[in-house]
Design an enzyme around this catalytic site. Structure first.
Site, PDB file in Angstrom:
ATOM      1  N   LYS A  71      94.226  99.371 -41.110  1.00 17.27           N
ATOM      2  CA  LYS A  71      93.513  99.877 -40.117  1.00 17.27           C
ATOM      3  C   LYS A  71      93.015  98.779 -39.197  1.00 17.27           C
ATOM      4  CE  LYS A  71      88.598 100.610 -40.554  1.00 17.27           C
ATOM      5  NZ  LYS A  71      88.139  99.837 -39.592  1.00 17.27           N
ATOM      6  N   ASN A  72      92.578  97.897 -39.582  1.00 12.17           N
ATOM      7  CA  ASN A  72      92.091  96.771 -38.689  1.00 12.17           C
ATOM      8  C   ASN A  72      93.082  95.797 -38.031  1.00 12.17           C
ATOM      9  OD1 ASN A  72      89.643  97.713 -39.443  1.00 12.17           O
ATOM     10  ND2 ASN A  72      89.068  96.014 -40.933  1.00 12.17           N
TER      11      ASN A  72
ATOM     12  N   CYS B  19      76.017  99.917 -36.028  1.00 11.01           N
ATOM     13  CA  CYS B  19      76.195 101.017 -37.196  1.00 11.01           C
ATOM     14  C   CYS B  19      75.469 100.710 -38.216  1.00 11.01           C
ATOM     15  CB  CYS B  19      77.785 101.007 -37.376  1.00 11.01           C
ATOM     16  SG  CYS B  19      78.373  99.303 -38.035  1.00 11.01           S
TER      17      CYS B  19
ATOM     18  N   ARG C 137      75.569  94.542 -34.685  1.00 12.18           N
ATOM     19  CA  ARG C 137      77.265  94.265 -34.471  1.00 12.18           C
ATOM     20  C   ARG C 137      77.249  93.863 -32.886  1.00 12.18           C
ATOM     21  NH1 ARG C 137      81.470  97.754 -37.600  1.00 12.18           N
ATOM     22  NH2 ARG C 137      82.655  96.164 -37.291  1.00 12.18           N
TER      23      ARG C 137
ATOM     24  N   ILE D 207      78.080  91.936 -29.252  1.00 11.29           N
ATOM     25  CA  ILE D 207      79.167  91.592 -28.402  1.00 11.29           C
ATOM     26  C   ILE D 207      79.322  90.367 -27.674  1.00 11.29           C
ATOM     27  CG2 ILE D 207      80.596  93.657 -28.918  1.00 11.29           C
ATOM     28  CD1 ILE D 207      79.803  94.059 -25.900  1.00 11.29           C
ATOM     29  N   ASP D 208      77.962  89.537 -27.991  1.00  3.29           N
ATOM     30  CA  ASP D 208      77.835  88.197 -27.311  1.00  3.29           C
ATOM     31  C   ASP D 208      79.037  87.216 -27.292  1.00  3.29           C
ATOM     32  OD1 ASP D 208      76.861  88.205 -29.906  1.00  3.29           O
ATOM     33  OD2 ASP D 208      76.090  86.204 -29.499  1.00  3.29           O
TER      34      ASP D 208
ATOM     35  N   ASP E 253      84.374  93.641 -46.330  1.00  4.64           N
ATOM     36  CA  ASP E 253      84.984  95.007 -46.378  1.00  4.64           C
ATOM     37  C   ASP E 253      85.217  95.319 -47.646  1.00  4.64           C
ATOM     38  OD1 ASP E 253      86.870  94.841 -43.202  1.00  4.64           O
ATOM     39  OD2 ASP E 253      84.591  94.883 -43.901  1.00  4.64           O
TER      40      ASP E 253
ATOM     41  N   ILE F 225      78.136  88.218 -43.962  1.00  5.82           N
ATOM     42  CA  ILE F 225      78.654  88.601 -42.637  1.00  5.82           C
ATOM     43  C   ILE F 225      77.765  89.497 -41.880  1.00  5.82           C
ATOM     44  CG2 ILE F 225      80.789  89.480 -41.336  1.00  5.82           C
ATOM     45  CD1 ILE F 225      81.210  86.840 -43.130  1.00  5.82           C
TER      46      ILE F 225
ATOM     47  N   ARG G 270      87.116 107.741 -41.814  1.00  5.49           N
ATOM     48  CA  ARG G 270      87.703 106.890 -40.623  1.00  5.49           C
ATOM     49  C   ARG G 270      88.454 105.919 -41.017  1.00  5.49           C
ATOM     50  NH1 ARG G 270      82.582 103.514 -38.931  1.00  5.49           N
ATOM     51  NH2 ARG G 270      84.324 102.752 -38.063  1.00  5.49           N
TER      52      ARG G 270
HETATM   53  C1  EPZ Z   1      85.929  93.338 -38.022  1.00  2.00           C
HETATM   54  O1  EPZ Z   1      84.898  93.718 -37.102  1.00  2.00           O
HETATM   55  C2  EPZ Z   1      86.350  94.381 -38.996  1.00  2.00           C
HETATM   56  N1  EPZ Z   1      86.828  95.572 -37.961  1.00  2.00           N
HETATM   57  C3  EPZ Z   1      85.318  94.680 -39.844  1.00  2.00           C
HETATM   58  O2  EPZ Z   1      85.965  95.976 -40.595  1.00  2.00           O
HETATM   59  C4  EPZ Z   1      85.162  93.726 -40.617  1.00  2.00           C
HETATM   60  O3  EPZ Z   1      84.148  93.680 -41.538  1.00  2.00           O
HETATM   61  C5  EPZ Z   1      84.716  92.342 -39.767  1.00  2.00           C
HETATM   62  O4  EPZ Z   1      85.987  92.050 -38.771  1.00  2.00           O
HETATM   63  C6  EPZ Z   1      84.685  91.260 -40.749  1.00  2.00           C
HETATM   64  O5  EPZ Z   1      85.841  90.465 -41.279  1.00  2.00           O
HETATM   65  C7  EPZ Z   1      87.868  95.699 -37.182  1.00  2.00           C
HETATM   66  O6  EPZ Z   1      88.616  94.764 -37.185  1.00  2.00           O
HETATM   67  C8  EPZ Z   1      88.137  97.011 -36.513  1.00  2.00           C
HETATM   68  P1  EPZ Z   1      83.325  90.297 -36.153  1.00  2.00           P
HETATM   69  P2  EPZ Z   1      84.186  92.802 -36.119  1.00  2.00           P
HETATM   70  O7  EPZ Z   1      83.127  90.112 -35.105  1.00  2.00           O
HETATM   71  O8  EPZ Z   1      85.126  92.113 -35.206  1.00  2.00           O
HETATM   72  C9  EPZ Z   1      78.511  89.019 -35.649  1.00  2.00           C
HETATM   73  C10 EPZ Z   1      85.910  97.803 -41.793  1.00  2.00           C
HETATM   74  O9  EPZ Z   1      85.015  98.232 -42.804  1.00  2.00           O
HETATM   75  N2  EPZ Z   1      79.013  88.949 -34.155  1.00  2.00           N
HETATM   76  O10 EPZ Z   1      84.020  89.224 -37.378  1.00  2.00           O
HETATM   77  O11 EPZ Z   1      83.209  93.500 -35.413  1.00  2.00           O
HETATM   78  C11 EPZ Z   1      78.701  90.516 -36.354  1.00  2.00           C
HETATM   79  O12 EPZ Z   1      77.555  91.172 -36.123  1.00  2.00           O
HETATM   80  C12 EPZ Z   1      84.743  96.836 -40.618  1.00  2.00           C
HETATM   81  O13 EPZ Z   1      87.136  98.097 -41.701  1.00  2.00           O
HETATM   82  C13 EPZ Z   1      78.140  88.489 -33.399  1.00  2.00           C
HETATM   83  O14 EPZ Z   1      77.073  88.234 -33.645  1.00  2.00           O
HETATM   84  O15 EPZ Z   1      83.558  91.634 -36.934  1.00  2.00           O
HETATM   85  C14 EPZ Z   1      78.845  90.244 -37.623  1.00  2.00           C
HETATM   86  O16 EPZ Z   1      77.647  89.989 -38.183  1.00  2.00           O
HETATM   87  C15 EPZ Z   1      83.501  96.759 -40.897  1.00  2.00           C
HETATM   88  N3  EPZ Z   1      78.603  88.731 -32.017  1.00  2.00           N
HETATM   89  C16 EPZ Z   1      79.850  89.034 -37.863  1.00  2.00           C
HETATM   90  O17 EPZ Z   1      79.660  88.353 -36.382  1.00  2.00           O
HETATM   91  C17 EPZ Z   1      79.732  89.050 -31.619  1.00  2.00           C
HETATM   92  O18 EPZ Z   1      80.226  88.904 -30.314  1.00  2.00           O
HETATM   93  C18 EPZ Z   1      81.145  89.434 -38.151  1.00  2.00           C
HETATM   94  O19 EPZ Z   1      81.469  90.112 -36.824  1.00  2.00           O
HETATM   95  C19 EPZ Z   1      80.687  89.356 -32.571  1.00  2.00           C
HETATM   96  C20 EPZ Z   1      80.286  89.511 -33.833  1.00  2.00           C
END
Ligand code: EPZ
Length: 417
Positions: free
Chosen positions: A23-24, A117, A122, A124-125, A306, A328, A398
Site C-alpha cells: 500500500k505505502n 487522523c 500529521r 506537512i511542515d 506500522d 514516531i 483501508r
Molecule cells: C508514512 O506516513 C506511511 N504512510 C505511514 O503508514 C507510516 O506509519 C509512516 O510513513 C512512518 O513510517 C504512507 O506511506 C502512505 P512521516 P507519513 O512523514 O509519510 C511527523 C500506515 O499505517 N511529520 O514519516 O505521513 C509525523 O507527524 C501508515 O500504513 C511532521 O512533523 O509519515 C510523524 O509524527 C500510518 N511533519 C512523523 O513525522 C511533516 O511534514 C513521521 O511521519 C511530516 C511528518
C-alpha cells in the site's frame, strides 16, 4: 461491505499465504503517474479503499484508471491540473503526495490540507519547507495550500526529520526540474526505493533512495510503461505476528526478509521458530512465547511504527513484561483500551506502554480506531477465548484486502457481518 467482523478465537493458524503489493508504495506511485505522459500499467496492485480514493482524485484530473485483477491501467495523456478539494483529501492522507507531483509537472498546485487522523496531527511542515527551499511560493489559506513553483530551482533540501512522505514529495517535485537536487536527511524506507525505481523506469534519473541522501537529476519528461510494485512488508509482518500470537505453522510467500530484519530479530527472542528463504518466511509457534523486554519504534531500518499495535498484542499474552516506546506518532496507543476490554494488562505513560503478559485474552465487543490498531484487534480476536466483534472495520479495509478471507484460509473462524 458490512462494517463489522465476528471472530471465534482459539484456533491455531496453519498454511500458506501470499503477500500482495505494498500500500505505502502504491500510494506515492499513484501520485507519481502525474509526472508521466502516456499509458502506465501498475502490476501487483491491491484493491483497498486508499487506492480507490487516489484513483478518484486522478479522475478529477482527467486521468483514467482501470483495475483488472491486480493490474491498474492508467492513461495520463489528457491530464489537467485541478484543485484537489477537501472532500477528497480528507478521505486519504496520501493525497498530499499529489502536491509534489503537480508542482513537478505543472509548477502550480492547489490542494486542501490532508488533515490528521487518530494516530496524530500529521502535519506537512517538512514537505512545505522542502518545497520552499527550492523556491516554491507557498500560501496557506482557509484550509488550502496554494503553491507557485514558476521560479523553482534545483538545489539542496535538508530535512530535520526523515519524513517518508516528505522524501517522496520532494523526489517527485524535482524529477522534471532542470539541474541536480539533493535531499539530505532523507527517509530510507523500502517504499521510497520502490518509488525511485518506478520513476526511473518512466525515464527519471534518481539515485540514493534507501540512503539518507537522494540525488535527483531533472529530465525533460517522463514517459509511460509498466511497473510491478514491491510486496507489502507490513502485511507480511502482520501475518508473522498473527502466527506467533495464535500459535501454528504459517509460511508467508512473496516475503523479503531484508524488509523486516528488525521484526525478525525481535521474534527470534520470543522462542518461536523462524525459517527464512529467499522469497518466503516460515514461522512456527506451539507454546506460550517469551516477552521482549524493550521495544521502540524508529525510522527504517529499525522496528516500524506500522507493526507496533500488532506486536503489542503478541506481548500482551507473552510470558513476562515488555516496555514499548512509540517514537514516531504522538498518539498511536489507541489499541490499549480495546485490548484492556479483552483482559490485557497494559499501562501507558506518555509515549511508553508497559505490557505485562497475561495467560489469556477474552472475546469482547471492540472498535477499530485506525488501520493498524484494527489489524491488531483481528489478531487479538483470533487469540481470545470466545467471540470478539470488531466495529469500524472500514479502517482495516483501508490497508488490508478482504482480511477475513486471508485469515480464514489459515484456519481462523472470522466472518464479516
Ligand atoms: C508514512 O506516513 C506511511 N504512510 C505511514 O503508514 C507510516 O506509519 C509512516 O510513513 C512512518 O513510517 C504512507 O506511506 C502512505 P512521516 P507519513 O512523514 O509519510 C511527523 C500506515 O499505517 N511529520 O514519516 O505521513 C509525523 O507527524 C501508515 O500504513 C511532521 O512533523 O509519515 C510523524 O509524527 C500510518 N511533519 C512523523 O513525522 C511533516 O511534514 C513521521 O511521519 C511530516 C511528518
Amino acid at each position: 461491505m458490512e462494517n463489522k467482523l465476528k471472530i471465534f478465537g482459539g484456533k491455531r493458524l496453519v498454511g500458506d499465504v501470499n503477500v500482495e503489493g505494498a500500500k505505502n508504495a502504491i500510494l506515492p506511485i499513484l501520485a507519481g503517474v502525474i509526472l508521466c505522459d502516456g499509458k502506465i500499467e501498475i502490476k501487483n496492485c491491491v484493491d483497498i479503499s486508499d487506492v480507490r480514493c487516489m484513483r478518484e482524485i486522478l479522475k478529477t484530473m482527467n486521468v483514467s484508471s482501470l483495475a483488472k485483477e491486480a493490474t491498474l491501467y492508467i492513461d495520463t495523456q489528457k491530464i489537467e491540473n485541478q484543485k484537489i478539494t477537501h472532500d477528497l483529501t480528507q478521505k486519504v492522507r496520501a493525497s498530499i503526495f499529489m502536491l509534489g507531483a503537480l508542482l513537478g509537472r505543472f509548477r502550480k498546485a492547489s490542494i486542501a490540507f490532508p488533515g490528521g487522523c487518530k494516530i496524530g496531527a500529521r502535519p506537512i511542515d517538512i514537505h512545505l519547507r522542502g518545497f520552499k527551499s527550492l523556491g516554491v511560493k507557498v500560501v496557506e489559506r482557509h484550509g488550502y495550500i496554494y503553491c507557485n513553483a514558476e521560479n523553482m530551482k534545483a538545489g539542496k533540501v535538508v530535512f530535520d526529520f526523515p519524513s517518508v512522505g516528505a522524501t517522496e514529495s520532494l523526489m517527485m517535485c524535482a524529477s522534471l526540474l532542470q539541474g541536480t537536487t539533493k535531499i539530505y536527511g532523507a527517509a530510507k524506507e523500502p517504499e521510497i526505493v520502490d518509488l525511485q525505481n518506478f520513476l526511473n523506469k518512466m525515464g527519471a534519473n534518481i539515485h540514493g533512495a534507501g540512503t539518507d541522501c537522494i540525488e535527483i537529476v531533472g529530465v525533460e519528461k517522463l514517459h509511460g510503461g509498466e511497473y510491478e510494485v514491491m510486496p507489502d512488508r507490513i502485511i507480511c509482518g502482520t501475518y508473522l505476528l498473527a502466527a506467533a500470537t495464535c500459535g501454528g505453522d504459517v509460511t508467508v510467500h512473496n516475503a523479503l526478509a531484508w524488509h523486516n530484519e528488525a521484526l525478525l530479530s525481535f521474534l527470534k527472542q520470543t522462542a518461536c521458530q523462524i525459517d527464512v528463504y529467499n522469497d518466503k518466511i516460515r514461522l512456527r509457534a506451539d507454546k506460550r512465547l517469551l516477552s521482549i523486554d524493550k521495544i521502540q519504534t524508529l525510522p527504517y531500518p529499525f522496528f516500524p511504527t506500522d507493526l507496533q499495535p500488532q506486536m503489542m498484542v503478541l506481548q500482551s499474552i507473552s510470558e513476562g513484561a515488555c516496555t514499548m516506546a512509540e517514537n514516531i506518532f504522538e498518539n498511536r496507543f489507541s489499541l490499549v483500551p480495546e485490548l484492556g476490554k479483552m483482559g490485557a494488562n497494559i499501562v501507558v505513560k506518555d509515549r511508553t506502554a508497559v505490557i505485562s503478559g497475561v495467560q489469556k485474552l477474552y472475546g469482547a465487543d471492540v472498535s477499530a480506531s485506525d488501520l493498524r490498531a484494527g489489524a491488531a484487534l483481528v489478531i487479538a480476536g483470533m487469540k481470545a477465548e470466545g467471540y470478539t466483534t470488531i466495529s469500524n472495520v472500514h479502517y482495516i479495509d483501508r490497508g488490508y484486502e478482504r482480511i477475513e478471507e486471508k485469515y480464514s484460509s489459515l484456519g481462523a473462524d472470522i466472518k464479516r457481518i
